[in-house]
Every structure is written in C-alpha cells, then in structure tokens.
Write an enzyme that holds these catalytic residues in place. Sequence first.
Site, PDB file in Angstrom:
ATOM      1  N   TYR A 135       1.331   0.501   0.682  1.00  0.00           N
ATOM      2  CA  TYR A 135       1.965   0.983  -0.548  1.00  0.00           C
ATOM      3  C   TYR A 135       1.665   0.069  -1.711  1.00  0.00           C
ATOM      4  O   TYR A 135       1.660   0.507  -2.862  1.00  0.00           O
ATOM      5  CB  TYR A 135       3.465   1.179  -0.327  1.00  0.00           C
ATOM      6  CG  TYR A 135       3.683   2.298   0.659  1.00  0.00           C
ATOM      7  CD1 TYR A 135       3.256   3.583   0.338  1.00  0.00           C
ATOM      8  CD2 TYR A 135       4.215   2.079   1.910  1.00  0.00           C
ATOM      9  CE1 TYR A 135       3.372   4.613   1.237  1.00  0.00           C
ATOM     10  CE2 TYR A 135       4.340   3.106   2.819  1.00  0.00           C
ATOM     11  CZ  TYR A 135       3.916   4.370   2.486  1.00  0.00           C
ATOM     12  OH  TYR A 135       4.023   5.389   3.387  1.00  0.00           O
ATOM     13  N   SER A 151      -3.134 -16.296  -3.757  1.00  0.00           N
ATOM     14  CA  SER A 151      -3.528 -15.702  -5.030  1.00  0.00           C
ATOM     15  C   SER A 151      -2.676 -14.471  -5.347  1.00  0.00           C
ATOM     16  O   SER A 151      -2.155 -14.336  -6.453  1.00  0.00           O
ATOM     17  CB  SER A 151      -5.002 -15.329  -4.970  1.00  0.00           C
ATOM     18  OG  SER A 151      -5.315 -14.413  -5.978  1.00  0.00           O
ATOM     19  N   SER A 152      -2.504 -13.596  -4.352  1.00  0.00           N
ATOM     20  CA  SER A 152      -1.716 -12.383  -4.589  1.00  0.00           C
ATOM     21  C   SER A 152      -0.278 -12.717  -4.914  1.00  0.00           C
ATOM     22  O   SER A 152       0.337 -12.097  -5.784  1.00  0.00           O
ATOM     23  CB  SER A 152      -1.707 -11.489  -3.349  1.00  0.00           C
ATOM     24  OG  SER A 152      -2.985 -11.087  -3.047  1.00  0.00           O
ATOM     25  N   ARG A 154     -12.795   5.244  16.488  1.00  0.00           N
ATOM     26  CA  ARG A 154     -13.275   4.461  15.357  1.00  0.00           C
ATOM     27  C   ARG A 154     -13.879   3.149  15.846  1.00  0.00           C
ATOM     28  O   ARG A 154     -13.733   2.798  17.018  1.00  0.00           O
ATOM     29  CB  ARG A 154     -12.124   4.188  14.380  1.00  0.00           C
ATOM     30  CG  ARG A 154     -11.024   3.336  14.961  1.00  0.00           C
ATOM     31  CD  ARG A 154      -9.788   3.333  14.084  1.00  0.00           C
ATOM     32  NE  ARG A 154      -9.961   2.446  12.931  1.00  0.00           N
ATOM     33  CZ  ARG A 154      -8.941   1.827  12.325  1.00  0.00           C
ATOM     34  NH1 ARG A 154      -7.711   1.992  12.752  1.00  0.00           N
ATOM     35  NH2 ARG A 154      -9.153   1.055  11.297  1.00  0.00           N
ATOM     36  N   LYS A 207       6.701  13.119  -6.239  1.00  0.00           N
ATOM     37  CA  LYS A 207       5.731  12.641  -7.219  1.00  0.00           C
ATOM     38  C   LYS A 207       4.684  13.700  -7.522  1.00  0.00           C
ATOM     39  O   LYS A 207       4.380  13.974  -8.687  1.00  0.00           O
ATOM     40  CB  LYS A 207       5.052  11.375  -6.700  1.00  0.00           C
ATOM     41  CG  LYS A 207       5.963  10.180  -6.815  1.00  0.00           C
ATOM     42  CD  LYS A 207       5.261   8.933  -6.361  1.00  0.00           C
ATOM     43  CE  LYS A 207       6.031   7.718  -6.820  1.00  0.00           C
ATOM     44  NZ  LYS A 207       6.040   7.567  -8.270  1.00  0.00           N
ATOM     45  N   ASP A 251       1.773 -12.482 -23.855  1.00  0.00           N
ATOM     46  CA  ASP A 251       0.873 -12.848 -22.758  1.00  0.00           C
ATOM     47  C   ASP A 251       1.680 -12.716 -21.469  1.00  0.00           C
ATOM     48  O   ASP A 251       2.835 -12.312 -21.487  1.00  0.00           O
ATOM     49  CB  ASP A 251       0.359 -14.290 -22.920  1.00  0.00           C
ATOM     50  CG  ASP A 251      -0.959 -14.513 -22.177  1.00  0.00           C
ATOM     51  OD1 ASP A 251      -1.019 -14.161 -20.977  1.00  0.00           O
ATOM     52  OD2 ASP A 251      -1.916 -15.013 -22.792  1.00  0.00           O
ATOM     53  N   SER A 278       0.590   8.652 -13.467  1.00  0.00           N
ATOM     54  CA  SER A 278       1.743   9.075 -14.263  1.00  0.00           C
ATOM     55  C   SER A 278       1.564   8.727 -15.726  1.00  0.00           C
ATOM     56  O   SER A 278       2.282   9.231 -16.587  1.00  0.00           O
ATOM     57  CB  SER A 278       3.025   8.415 -13.750  1.00  0.00           C
ATOM     58  OG  SER A 278       3.204   8.711 -12.392  1.00  0.00           O
ATOM     59  N   GLU A 336       1.849  -3.187   2.731  1.00  0.00           N
ATOM     60  CA  GLU A 336       0.556  -3.445   2.096  1.00  0.00           C
ATOM     61  C   GLU A 336      -0.119  -2.141   1.666  1.00  0.00           C
ATOM     62  O   GLU A 336      -0.735  -2.064   0.605  1.00  0.00           O
ATOM     63  CB  GLU A 336      -0.342  -4.222   3.073  1.00  0.00           C
ATOM     64  CG  GLU A 336      -1.814  -4.285   2.709  1.00  0.00           C
ATOM     65  CD  GLU A 336      -2.093  -5.144   1.483  1.00  0.00           C
ATOM     66  OE1 GLU A 336      -1.224  -5.966   1.138  1.00  0.00           O
ATOM     67  OE2 GLU A 336      -3.155  -4.975   0.873  1.00  0.00           O
ATOM     68  N   HIS A 380       4.753   2.891  13.405  1.00  0.00           N
ATOM     69  CA  HIS A 380       3.991   4.134  13.601  1.00  0.00           C
ATOM     70  C   HIS A 380       2.500   3.849  13.765  1.00  0.00           C
ATOM     71  O   HIS A 380       1.738   4.747  14.089  1.00  0.00           O
ATOM     72  CB  HIS A 380       4.265   5.161  12.489  1.00  0.00           C
ATOM     73  CG  HIS A 380       3.757   4.782  11.135  1.00  0.00           C
ATOM     74  ND1 HIS A 380       4.423   5.097   9.988  1.00  0.00           N
ATOM     75  CD2 HIS A 380       2.651   4.112  10.735  1.00  0.00           C
ATOM     76  CE1 HIS A 380       3.750   4.648   8.945  1.00  0.00           C
ATOM     77  NE2 HIS A 380       2.668   4.042   9.375  1.00  0.00           N
ATOM     78  N   HIS A 381       2.097   2.606  13.515  1.00  0.00           N
ATOM     79  CA  HIS A 381       0.709   2.217  13.802  1.00  0.00           C
ATOM     80  C   HIS A 381       0.536   1.867  15.276  1.00  0.00           C
ATOM     81  O   HIS A 381      -0.554   1.538  15.704  1.00  0.00           O
ATOM     82  CB  HIS A 381       0.309   1.003  12.963  1.00  0.00           C
ATOM     83  CG  HIS A 381       0.341   1.260  11.490  1.00  0.00           C
ATOM     84  ND1 HIS A 381      -0.752   1.668  10.778  1.00  0.00           N
ATOM     85  CD2 HIS A 381       1.344   1.184  10.589  1.00  0.00           C
ATOM     86  CE1 HIS A 381      -0.432   1.829   9.501  1.00  0.00           C
ATOM     87  NE2 HIS A 381       0.837   1.540   9.361  1.00  0.00           N
ATOM     88  N   HIS A 427     -15.990  -5.364   5.787  1.00  0.00           N
ATOM     89  CA  HIS A 427     -15.867  -4.243   4.844  1.00  0.00           C
ATOM     90  C   HIS A 427     -14.392  -3.979   4.550  1.00  0.00           C
ATOM     91  O   HIS A 427     -13.993  -3.864   3.393  1.00  0.00           O
ATOM     92  CB  HIS A 427     -16.523  -2.984   5.431  1.00  0.00           C
ATOM     93  CG  HIS A 427     -16.141  -1.702   4.744  1.00  0.00           C
ATOM     94  ND1 HIS A 427     -16.617  -1.338   3.511  1.00  0.00           N
ATOM     95  CD2 HIS A 427     -15.291  -0.699   5.124  1.00  0.00           C
ATOM     96  CE1 HIS A 427     -16.092  -0.166   3.162  1.00  0.00           C
ATOM     97  NE2 HIS A 427     -15.280   0.237   4.125  1.00  0.00           N
ATOM     98  N   HIS A 438       2.206  -2.259   6.708  1.00  0.00           N
ATOM     99  CA  HIS A 438       2.565  -0.981   6.106  1.00  0.00           C
ATOM    100  C   HIS A 438       2.975  -1.097   4.651  1.00  0.00           C
ATOM    101  O   HIS A 438       2.469  -0.345   3.817  1.00  0.00           O
ATOM    102  CB  HIS A 438       3.551  -0.158   6.926  1.00  0.00           C
ATOM    103  CG  HIS A 438       3.405   1.279   6.515  1.00  0.00           C
ATOM    104  ND1 HIS A 438       2.406   2.082   6.985  1.00  0.00           N
ATOM    105  CD2 HIS A 438       4.007   1.979   5.544  1.00  0.00           C
ATOM    106  CE1 HIS A 438       2.424   3.230   6.345  1.00  0.00           C
ATOM    107  NE2 HIS A 438       3.397   3.201   5.459  1.00  0.00           N
ATOM    108  N   TRP A 464     -10.204  -5.601  10.627  1.00  0.00           N
ATOM    109  CA  TRP A 464      -9.418  -6.256   9.568  1.00  0.00           C
ATOM    110  C   TRP A 464      -7.987  -6.464  10.031  1.00  0.00           C
ATOM    111  O   TRP A 464      -7.248  -7.259   9.462  1.00  0.00           O
ATOM    112  CB  TRP A 464      -9.480  -5.465   8.260  1.00  0.00           C
ATOM    113  CG  TRP A 464      -8.483  -4.345   8.141  1.00  0.00           C
ATOM    114  CD1 TRP A 464      -8.599  -3.096   8.662  1.00  0.00           C
ATOM    115  CD2 TRP A 464      -7.223  -4.385   7.460  1.00  0.00           C
ATOM    116  NE1 TRP A 464      -7.485  -2.356   8.360  1.00  0.00           N
ATOM    117  CE2 TRP A 464      -6.629  -3.120   7.624  1.00  0.00           C
ATOM    118  CE3 TRP A 464      -6.537  -5.364   6.735  1.00  0.00           C
ATOM    119  CZ2 TRP A 464      -5.374  -2.810   7.088  1.00  0.00           C
ATOM    120  CZ3 TRP A 464      -5.290  -5.044   6.207  1.00  0.00           C
ATOM    121  CH2 TRP A 464      -4.725  -3.791   6.382  1.00  0.00           C
ATOM    122  N   THR A 507       7.198  11.080  -1.810  1.00  0.00           N
ATOM    123  CA  THR A 507       5.803  11.250  -2.196  1.00  0.00           C
ATOM    124  C   THR A 507       5.571  12.666  -2.714  1.00  0.00           C
ATOM    125  O   THR A 507       4.877  12.869  -3.710  1.00  0.00           O
ATOM    126  CB  THR A 507       4.872  10.964  -1.005  1.00  0.00           C
ATOM    127  OG1 THR A 507       5.326   9.779  -0.361  1.00  0.00           O
ATOM    128  CG2 THR A 507       3.449  10.768  -1.452  1.00  0.00           C
TER     129      THR A 507
END
Lengths: 380, 175, 532
Positions: C264, C176-177, C457, C338, C112, C275, C262, C309-310, C83, C260, C148, C335
Amino acid sequence: MGKLSSTLWLILFVLPQQVLANNQFNMRKGVTDISNDVYQLHMTIFIICCVIGVIVFAAMFWALIHHRKSKGAKPAQFHESTKVEILWTAIPFVILIAMAVPATKTLISMEDASKADLTIKITGSQWKWHYEYMGEDVAFYSILSTPQEQITNQVDKSSTYLLEVDKPLVLPINQKVRFLMTSDDVIHSWWVPDFAVKKDANPGFINETWTKINEEGIYRGQCAELCGKDHGFMPVVVEAKSEQAFANWLSEAKQAKANAAIADAALLDQILPKEELMTLGEQVYMASCAACHQPTGMGLPGVFPALKGSPVVLGDIKDHIDVVLHGRPGTAMQAFDKQLSIKQLAAVITYKRNAWGNDTGDVIQPSQIQAAIDATSEAK
Amino acid sequence: MSHAPLLKRLVVICVGMFAFAFALVPLYDVFCDVTGLNGKPSLEQAKQSTSVNEAREIDVSFTTHAQSGAPFEVQSHEYSVVVKPGAMREVLFRAKNTSNEDKVMQAVPSVSPGKAAKYLHKIACFCFDQQPLKAGEEVEFKLLFYVDTQLPEDVEELTLSYTVFDISRQIVASN
Amino acid sequence: MSSVTEQQHDQAAHHDGHHHPAKGFKRWLYTTNHKDIGSLYLIFSLTMFLIGGAMAMVIRAELFQPGLQLVEPHFFNQMTTVHGLIMVFGAVMPAFTGLANWMVPLMIGAPDMALPRMNNWSFWILPFAFIILLASLFMPGGGPAFGWTFYAPLSTTYSNDNTALFVFAVHIMGISSIMGAINVIVTIVNLRAPGMTWMKLPLFVWTWLITAFLLIAVMPVLAGAVTMVLTDKYFATSFFDAAGGGDPVMFQHIFWFFGHPEVYIMILPAFGIISTIVPTFSRKKLFGYASMVYATSSIALLSFIVWAHHMFTTGMPVAGELFFMYATMLISVPTGVKVFNWVATMWRGSISFEVPMLFSIAFIVLFTLGGFSGLMLAITPADFQYHDTYFVVAHFHYVLVTGAIFSIMAGAYYWLPKWTGNMFNITLAKWHFWLSLVSVNVLFFPMHFVGLAGMPRRIPDYALQFADFNAIISIGGFAFGLSQLLFVVVVFKCARGGDKVPAKVWDGAEGLEWEVASPAPYHTFETPPEIK
C-alpha cells in the site's frame, strides 16, 4: 433476426465457455471433489468480478464519450452525495458476503482430520522429492528424468518436457490419501493442480493435507516455492491406479526392494570393470550431481565448488566416500547414503575421480562403499 | 515552529517498531501455542493427565527425519499406536549415531494436524534436551505422552514427527 | 535537533548566499532545496527503472522459448530477485518520494521540507545502497538469488556470502525511506500555510501523509527481518532455524507484516495522484473528498491485519485462514469506493484527454483489473491453486506497473511543465502512452492464462504447453521496455526546452502549485500564501 441472435449467442456464451473450458486458458477442474469445488468457486468469483467490471466501466466510458469537453459538455457542480456513497459502500459488502459463503464452505471441507486409508510422507530436498509410504516400508526418490540435451536444446523436447520423473508417486483412486510434508533443506511446495493440493514443505516441521482421486491417470505438477537454482526442475508426477492395481504395485515394490538387497549383497564379492563403473557413474552424476557441480565438473564459482582438481576428489578415497555418504551439514551438499545404491555410489565416485582430467586411476568397488557404511556404524 | 517534539516522537515510533520486529519472535511462540500454528508443540514437560476417555480411540503415528547431513538414525519401535484420550503411553525410539565422530543430536517435534498440537502432552521426551551420542553409539529413548481429552472431535489420527538435527557445530561455536 | 535558534540561523544562511543554486556537481551534492532533491529522486528512480527493466528483458528473453538459451538458472534467479528489489525500492518508492519532495511543499504553501539537511542525506545514501546491491552481481557467487522476499532458510543457511551485501543494502534503503517519511510527516504537520486545515489538504498530500506513517511503522520491521537473517547466517542465532528452536515460517510472518503495508506504500500515493488529475481534466471537483480520506485511512489500517494471505499454503489453522481471507476481502470495499468516486468525478464533467488524463484513465481500468485478481487471490481455497503461479505475477504487475508506474507517469506528465516551464512534446507523449498501453497488456494479460494453466513463478524454463503464451508475453515485454525509452526522450527534450507554459498549465487545475510561476522558482512561499 434468427441469424443475428444465434451469432450473438455464439459470441457471448458459447465462445467464452469454449475458451474457459480450455486448460490452456483457465484453471482445470481436476479429478477430485475438492478441485471441482475450487474450480466452481474460481468461476463464481471470476464472473462476479466481470459483472462488476462491466457495470463500472460502462458508466465510466459512457461519461468519457458523452461528457466530453469537445462535445461542449458543461461540468456539473455536484461533488458529494451521502446517499450514493453509503450505497456503494454497502453493496460491495453484500457481494463480499455472497462470495465468502461458498469460500468458507469449501475451505472447511478441505479441513478433514478423519482417518486416512494411506499416508504418504513427502520430503522435498534440493531438487527432488522423496516419497515414503508410511507403515509400508516403501520409499524412493523421484527425480526429473528430462535429459540435459533437451534442456540445452540439442535435441527435440518430449511432450512431457520438464514434467516427467524417473519414479512417479503411485496412488490408489477412491481412497483418502493423507500427505505429510516436510523438507530436508529449504522450503519447497508440493503442487498437483489436478488435485487442488498445494502445501509448503517446511524444514523441521510437518504439514498435512489430503486428497481423494476420482479418476485413474497421470497427473503432473511442480514445486511452487522458490527453492534455489533448480527450482524449475523438480516436477511432481502422480500415477493414480485402481485400488487393485495399486495393491499389486505396492507388493511388487516391496519385492523389488528385497531383490535389490540381494543384488547388493551379491555385488560385495564382485570386482566391477572400470568401464562399467564409468558409464554408470556418468549417468548417476548427471542425474544427482550435475545440477550443482555442473556437467563439466567446474561447479559455480562462489556457490558450488568445482570437482575438477578438487582436493577432496583427488585426495584420500576414504574422505571422499565420507563426504558423498554423509554430505556436509549446513551446506547444499546432501548425504547420498540413502539416495543411491552402493553400486551407484561406487560408480559415481569412480567417475568423479577419473573424469575431466582428474586422472587418479582409482576404481572404487561397491564393497568399499559397504565397508565405509559398516565402519561408521560399527566404530568403537 | 520547532520540529523537535514531533521528530522525537517519530523516531521513538521507528525504534519501537524495530524492537517490535524482535518482539514478534516470542509473540509468535505464544501465538503458536494458542492456535497450534505450524504444529509447533510445547517443548516443556506437561502435567499429568487426570482423567481418561474410555469411549474414544485415537491413532497416533510416529515419523522421524534426519536432516540432510545429520548422521543419525532414529526410529520408533512401533509405527503407530492406538490410545485413549487421557491415558498415558510409552513409546521407545532407537537412536544411533552413524558417524565415526561424537555428535550432539537435537530432535525437534512437530504435530500434525496442527490443531492437535496443543492436545498432545509429553511427560518425558528426548526432545527436551540435547542428546550427546558418541561415535557409533546406539541408545533407546523414551517418549511418555498422552492425548488430551479435549482433543477436537473430528481428529481421528495424528502424527508426531521428529526432525533430527546435528547441532555439534553450534555447540562448539557457542562454547 | 533543530531548535528555534538553529532555525533562525538556517534562515539567515538562506538570506546570505543561497538565493541561487550553486553551480556544478556541488549544487546537487550539498543541496537542501526540496525541488533539487525532488529532481534527484526522480532522475534516480528513472535510472533504476531502466536498470530493473533491463533485468526484466533478460528474464523475458530467457523465457521467450522453452529450454535454457541465454542464462543459467542461478543467474536467472539473481535477475528475478534484483529486478524485484530494484523496482520496489529503487524505482517506485523513490519516484513517490521525489514527487512528494517536489509537490508537498508547493501544495501546502511551505517554503521547503521541514528538515532539509536530513532530506539531503536521505537521498544521497540511496545510490550507495544500489551500488552495493548491483556490485554483488559481479562478485564470485553472484548477487542475491532467493527472491525479493528472501525467505529463510534459502537466504540464510543456503545462500552465498554476498548475502551480507544484500542485508547492508536493504538497511540503507530502509534508513533512507524512514528519513524521507519522517520529513514528509513533519512538513505536513508543521509547515502547512495558515488556513490550510486538514480537510482542505490536497488528496496527494493526504495519501502521502498516511503512506509516511505506514513507512515508519513497517520499514523498521523489515530492518529487523534482515538483521535476523544476518545474525542467523553469520552469528549462529536460530530465529529461523528449527534446530535451535526457531521456525522458518516465522520469517514469512515478519516479512509480510512489513510486506503487505509495503504494497500500500506503493499504491496510496498513486491514489493521490489520480485523485488530483481526474478532477483537473473533468473540470469538476473531486467527488467524495471526505470519503477518499477515510477510504485511504481504512486501507492503511486494514493493511496491518491481512499479511498472512501471502502464506495460505504454509499450513495455518482454518480459523486463521478464514480471518485473513475475510480481512483481505474487506479491503476491496474502501478500494471500490475510490474507483466509484473517480468515475463519479468524471460523470457529467467536461472531460478532455490530455496525456496525464490518458494515463489516469488507463490506471483506473487496469488497476481495477489488478484489484479483481487480488480479490480472487484472497479466496483461500482458490489461492491454493493461484499461489506462486504466474497468476500472482500478473496480479501484482497490474497493480504495480499499470497501477503505481502509470500513476507516476501520469504525475510526471502533469507536473513536468510546472517543473521545467516547458510543455512536453505532446505527440511523442501520446505515442508513449498508446504504445505502453497496448504492450503492457500484451505483456501481462496472458500471464493470467499461463498462471491458471499451472505455470509456477520464478522458473527459468517451462513445460511446452506454456510456450505460445510465453512467446507473446516476451514480445509484449520487449515492446513495453522499448516504449519507455520514448518517455526518457520526452522528459529530456522537455527539460531542454519547448513551448513556454503559464503558471496555471492546465485550465481545470486547482491548488497552490499552480499559483507559482512556471518553472517553479528556486524558492517558493517564503511568505506563506493565504488560503481562502
């Protein structure tokens, strides 16, 4: 007026306090100084966030209500203001500093390398905890005691469902207890919310943390780091006793260990009946083996091998005993020589060789287990 | 407009970042040495101590853990010793191969609290080398160490832990 | 790779026979048209969103009541793992890439994407990655079951042999990314219409440019991490094995160095979309354009120094904990800027509540809520209590579902008329919004409570005190899942037909994309537009 204001008071202040004090909704205060500090910190940050949220969204919803096109609002032309932008960059900074100060204080008070009164070595393994009272020669495994029937909904669940173990970790109150964490296989994380202690147990390394419990009681937690299939089934239970009661418990535990050794020695001369071994074997199997090999002995294809019809189980008794005693390095199969008594080992091996149609008829006696242990240590 | 120069630069960044992931491995060790992260102490022989702080006493305790399936029993003769910073100390460990096969043992040291890791200097340690143990063989290992006089003031006790692995299979695989 | 002559050749080829798309399946397989590829990405993303969502339904069904009812724990772990992987790499990231493909050339006046053939490749390898990943679920031993985040040694020594498939799939997703990101950068840098200076770029383009740089910086690190997992598991290296001098905690450092930024990568384009939409329906220019650009850049830069921080519970020196705590708290400043800017944009505007605006307003409120819980998680001592509980699950679902996904929904409703030439069924779309809004909060808000009360979790079964909230959460989950089927209906109906819309679909909209006809012609801006 009086009625209205007291109702308002009730809704705005008393009710939230009631709700937040409820352990079902909020973090618990716990029973250590540190856990209380953490709780206060949590509430401080939470309230600051609420206040900021209310101010910002009040402004937004004001605009959404009053500056609507349908009310004929004409758009203003402004689209920047250096003054305002600097202001709302600077104010959060100040708020952050206000948050960082108590956070730093609490963090530093958690970092305490002074001498502890008692050191416990905690070793996680799939899926149980092992506790060793360092320098005291007392050590034991602590395994989930919730019966399989409760988990599979065949009987009613107890009030401590999934948060109960066969042997809890017993600790004294009012003493600094140091925990050394390590792991036997994957990463686990030992967590007791009431102590605000959560630390990872990393294989090959030790981690350290400590607590000082203020109140007697039973405190329950769980493994917090995903550690494989039964991650959800390895609870932590701590029983905090008064210093005197703890000292008594410790000497009793030592005595019990000595008695067990005598009982084991006595077993060597006995021939136990197959029925007794099968009954005990099934219990041991369900507690120690069924998590992987499944209660049906079928295993999980591709993950955990089946025992039903297994060449090891149906093969040479010596090889079978060897695998159970020493495990298979580099796989999830653990060594059980230190985890189970010789009687339990004899019983569970007998059970495996006779259950689920593995009708070998073999009966293994404790003396055979002891012989296998002696043989490996005295070889050559 | 030609895209090639920019494209080349971006591809170089990608390749560089892939290499950086692997460069993180040695960088991590340097980082651990500097900060004592994870209590990962040096695996190299330390220099001799030059001075002794007579006024301070540190509790050093030892613990060992044989990783699941590693057929070894390793234990220090003493559970803990009291040392003065800078003073050399010898501790003996009894190690035994409890299996009926020849095995190779690797002990991995770890020090707690982590910030004390770089202040524990080992002059001789069985963890410096892979230790072949014959089936059932029992040997004595020597650990010679001292605690640095620079050890932070607040550290009153530290623990040296050895996790013992059976690396026989890896050795066979690499030969 | 593409020299000047090659380019001329390309253009010649275009003039020869590619004015109109080919028919049938070949059109999609061989297409190099940014709009076709954008559509492919978006359809793929929606498909993955539904598959990943179906897995979430399995998870919530199992957690509806205490006890094991439907699935056994090993399969449950596969569900949580896949998931997560599908939602991150299959739903959110391809959706943003699809939006970039469609909109970036239109917004900057380019004909293009800069590298159209690579564009085709970067999409078409993606389905194979997910076929491999999903196929592993049906093999003996099942798919990845280590989360994951695939922490070693659970993913190395203690995983099954299908881990190689997982590694291979992640490699393909990464390639791909990276190709997609390179394409976006080259397009934005080289193909802006004359006069489209940097500080005139639409904010969606800006945020995507920064996102693309994050992607090429960190996706290779992820590739490195999975490669190390592969060699540790199959080729006897010991990157993460203490026995050979490695360290399992190092895996987490490498993973989160990717992980991390990732996060963002999945939210910066969302900021761009919001925006774009908020000024349109406030009929007022975006407040603080320049500070938005700077805030986005500083969030991106800060994302490289907060990864640990993870990992507060892994055992870190106190100086490290303090550094990562302060750095993380710092991210709330840009943040916050924004959010303040969006509110200031609405302030004294002339606001109307079309469906994209509804999703945007919900985004601002609910993303901010996720930001608050993020700030709480940054506080190291408190994190020891929050870490690996449902509080974290609540936090990242608020930023990813009501954040990233809601922004994608907002963007889809905003540009759908431009893509199809038809207005969507507004009544159905409003139903979709309101049902989603209510159910998503029923789904994720109580997770804060069970997390604080102590529920870890990634567990398939839980203690009785968590039962009531879990039942509520599951009901919210089913309702949210079903509501998304409405979205599928709206999109499908809109593609089939509806009220025709003019070039400028929304009266307050600004930007080059509204100057081309609706639906956008197959080829646009073959001669660059003039920018005032």
